[in-house]
Design a protein around this motif. Sequence first.
Motif, PDB file in Angstrom:
ATOM      1  N   GLY A   1      -5.610  -5.971 -11.087  1.00 37.79           N
ATOM      2  CA  GLY A   1      -4.871  -4.717 -11.064  1.00 37.79           C
ATOM      3  C   GLY A   1      -5.444  -3.706 -10.090  1.00 37.79           C
ATOM      4  O   GLY A   1      -4.710  -2.987  -9.409  1.00 37.79           O
ATOM      5  N   TRP A   2      -6.777  -3.644  -9.987  1.00 36.40           N
ATOM      6  CA  TRP A   2      -7.396  -2.674  -9.084  1.00 36.40           C
ATOM      7  C   TRP A   2      -7.054  -2.980  -7.628  1.00 36.40           C
ATOM      8  O   TRP A   2      -6.917  -2.074  -6.817  1.00 36.40           O
ATOM      9  CB  TRP A   2      -8.905  -2.583  -9.300  1.00 36.40           C
ATOM     10  N   MET A   3      -6.881  -4.278  -7.303  1.00 30.33           N
ATOM     11  CA  MET A   3      -6.509  -4.640  -5.937  1.00 30.33           C
ATOM     12  C   MET A   3      -5.068  -4.227  -5.660  1.00 30.33           C
ATOM     13  O   MET A   3      -4.753  -3.736  -4.575  1.00 30.33           O
ATOM     14  CB  MET A   3      -6.694  -6.150  -5.722  1.00 30.33           C
ATOM     15  N   ASN A   4      -4.200  -4.415  -6.639  1.00 28.99           N
ATOM     16  CA  ASN A   4      -2.813  -3.968  -6.486  1.00 28.99           C
ATOM     17  C   ASN A   4      -2.746  -2.453  -6.324  1.00 28.99           C
ATOM     18  O   ASN A   4      -1.936  -1.940  -5.546  1.00 28.99           O
ATOM     19  CB  ASN A   4      -1.964  -4.431  -7.672  1.00 28.99           C
ATOM     20  N   ALA A   5      -3.609  -1.743  -7.037  1.00 24.70           N
ATOM     21  CA  ALA A   5      -3.653  -0.279  -6.895  1.00 24.70           C
ATOM     22  C   ALA A   5      -4.104   0.114  -5.490  1.00 24.70           C
ATOM     23  O   ALA A   5      -3.549   1.050  -4.891  1.00 24.70           O
ATOM     24  CB  ALA A   5      -4.576   0.329  -7.951  1.00 24.70           C
ATOM     25  N   LEU A   6      -5.099  -0.600  -4.937  1.00 16.33           N
ATOM     26  CA  LEU A   6      -5.531  -0.326  -3.556  1.00 16.33           C
ATOM     27  C   LEU A   6      -4.426  -0.618  -2.553  1.00 16.33           C
ATOM     28  O   LEU A   6      -4.246   0.122  -1.586  1.00 16.33           O
ATOM     29  CB  LEU A   6      -6.782  -1.142  -3.215  1.00 16.33           C
ATOM     30  N   MET A   7      -3.676  -1.682  -2.786  1.00 17.45           N
ATOM     31  CA  MET A   7      -2.555  -2.007  -1.891  1.00 17.45           C
ATOM     32  C   MET A   7      -1.478  -0.923  -1.970  1.00 17.45           C
ATOM     33  O   MET A   7      -0.906  -0.534  -0.949  1.00 17.45           O
ATOM     34  CB  MET A   7      -1.947  -3.372  -2.229  1.00 17.45           C
ATOM     35  N   ALA A   8      -1.210  -0.427  -3.167  1.00 16.36           N
ATOM     36  CA  ALA A   8      -0.217   0.643  -3.331  1.00 16.36           C
ATOM     37  C   ALA A   8      -0.673   1.899  -2.593  1.00 16.36           C
ATOM     38  O   ALA A   8       0.131   2.556  -1.905  1.00 16.36           O
ATOM     39  CB  ALA A   8       0.011   0.936  -4.810  1.00 16.36           C
ATOM     40  N   LEU A   9      -1.963   2.230  -2.683  1.00 11.59           N
ATOM     41  CA  LEU A   9      -2.510   3.375  -1.967  1.00 11.59           C
ATOM     42  C   LEU A   9      -2.398   3.156  -0.459  1.00 11.59           C
ATOM     43  O   LEU A   9      -1.994   4.053   0.281  1.00 11.59           O
ATOM     44  CB  LEU A   9      -3.968   3.600  -2.374  1.00 11.59           C
ATOM     45  N   ARG A  10      -2.734   1.955  -0.008  1.00 16.07           N
ATOM     46  CA  ARG A  10      -2.612   1.619   1.410  1.00 16.07           C
ATOM     47  C   ARG A  10      -1.164   1.792   1.874  1.00 16.07           C
ATOM     48  O   ARG A  10      -0.900   2.380   2.909  1.00 16.07           O
ATOM     49  CB  ARG A  10      -3.064   0.169   1.635  1.00 16.07           C
ATOM     50  N   ASN A  11      -0.230   1.277   1.084  1.00 15.38           N
ATOM     51  CA  ASN A  11       1.181   1.349   1.462  1.00 15.38           C
ATOM     52  C   ASN A  11       1.675   2.790   1.574  1.00 15.38           C
ATOM     53  O   ASN A  11       2.415   3.120   2.496  1.00 15.38           O
ATOM     54  CB  ASN A  11       2.034   0.552   0.473  1.00 15.38           C
ATOM     55  N   GLN A  12       1.256   3.643   0.654  1.00 10.84           N
ATOM     56  CA  GLN A  12       1.665   5.050   0.708  1.00 10.84           C
ATOM     57  C   GLN A  12       1.031   5.764   1.898  1.00 10.84           C
ATOM     58  O   GLN A  12       1.673   6.547   2.579  1.00 10.84           O
ATOM     59  CB  GLN A  12       1.285   5.764  -0.586  1.00 10.84           C
ATOM     60  N   THR A  13      -0.239   5.479   2.154  1.00 12.05           N
ATOM     61  CA  THR A  13      -0.972   6.157   3.217  1.00 12.05           C
ATOM     62  C   THR A  13      -0.458   5.786   4.600  1.00 12.05           C
ATOM     63  O   THR A  13      -0.246   6.658   5.441  1.00 12.05           O
ATOM     64  CB  THR A  13      -2.483   5.834   3.108  1.00 12.05           C
ATOM     65  N   VAL A  14      -0.251   4.502   4.853  1.00 14.35           N
ATOM     66  CA  VAL A  14       0.137   4.071   6.203  1.00 14.35           C
ATOM     67  C   VAL A  14       1.559   4.429   6.566  1.00 14.35           C
ATOM     68  O   VAL A  14       1.911   4.475   7.747  1.00 14.35           O
ATOM     69  CB  VAL A  14      -0.116   2.562   6.445  1.00 14.35           C
ATOM     70  N   ARG A  15       2.376   4.723   5.585  1.00 17.62           N
ATOM     71  CA  ARG A  15       3.744   5.177   5.882  1.00 17.62           C
ATOM     72  C   ARG A  15       3.719   6.482   6.688  1.00 17.62           C
ATOM     73  O   ARG A  15       4.625   6.753   7.458  1.00 17.62           O
ATOM     74  CB  ARG A  15       4.532   5.391   4.590  1.00 17.62           C
ATOM     75  N   LEU A  16       2.662   7.263   6.492  1.00 17.87           N
ATOM     76  CA  LEU A  16       2.539   8.538   7.202  1.00 17.87           C
ATOM     77  C   LEU A  16       2.419   8.350   8.711  1.00 17.87           C
ATOM     78  O   LEU A  16       2.733   9.254   9.474  1.00 17.87           O
ATOM     79  CB  LEU A  16       1.322   9.325   6.677  1.00 17.87           C
ATOM     80  N   VAL A  17       1.933   7.172   9.140  1.00 14.47           N
ATOM     81  CA  VAL A  17       1.800   6.902  10.571  1.00 14.47           C
ATOM     82  C   VAL A  17       2.795   5.838  11.050  1.00 14.47           C
ATOM     83  O   VAL A  17       2.648   5.267  12.125  1.00 14.47           O
ATOM     84  CB  VAL A  17       0.350   6.498  10.953  1.00 14.47           C
TER      85      VAL A  17
END
Length: 170
Positions: free
Chosen positions: A51-67
């Motif tokens: 689950g913690w890896m999925n949470a990191l992927m979700a954070l990555r997905n939200q963050t990189v959308r900004l660029v």
Amino acid sequence: MTLLRCAPPIQSRIHQNLAGADFADCYQFADPWPEHTALQAYLALAARTPGWMNALMALRNQTVRLVGLKHLGGMAPNQPAKPADAYRMGERVGIFSLLHAQADEVILFDDDKHLRVELSLFKHQVQGRAMVSLSTVVHIHNRLGKVYMAVVGPVHQRIVPLMLAQVVHG
């Protein structure tokens, strides 16, 4: 689990893709699924993503959308009950697309405007023991890729061993 950080095995197909790579790593461990093909083993591994890896992927997905980078989703396949032999080349398998599949090695990839990532799960023998080598090879396309890997590269090298230890012995 004994996890050995090493170079991608010379006999693996992904080894051919190391030329010009900007990042590469490999983790080798005892094969927890010796009766599985490489793709079956990858699907088993991805299905057990913590689950913690999925949470990191979700954070990555939200963050990189900004660029302007694409949302990759999660590590686990979208259709968990789909058998390995039903996948076709180019089809999405979680965050990657299927590039190559043989009994002993599966290579998955993602190619975006900033970089190309290839991931190999290679099943082989080392001194008579069934082993798995999980290799990542990255080719950077531009400055955004360099910035991305400056952040993600060190994180990758810390979380992959933690994830593998948890997934394999889950």
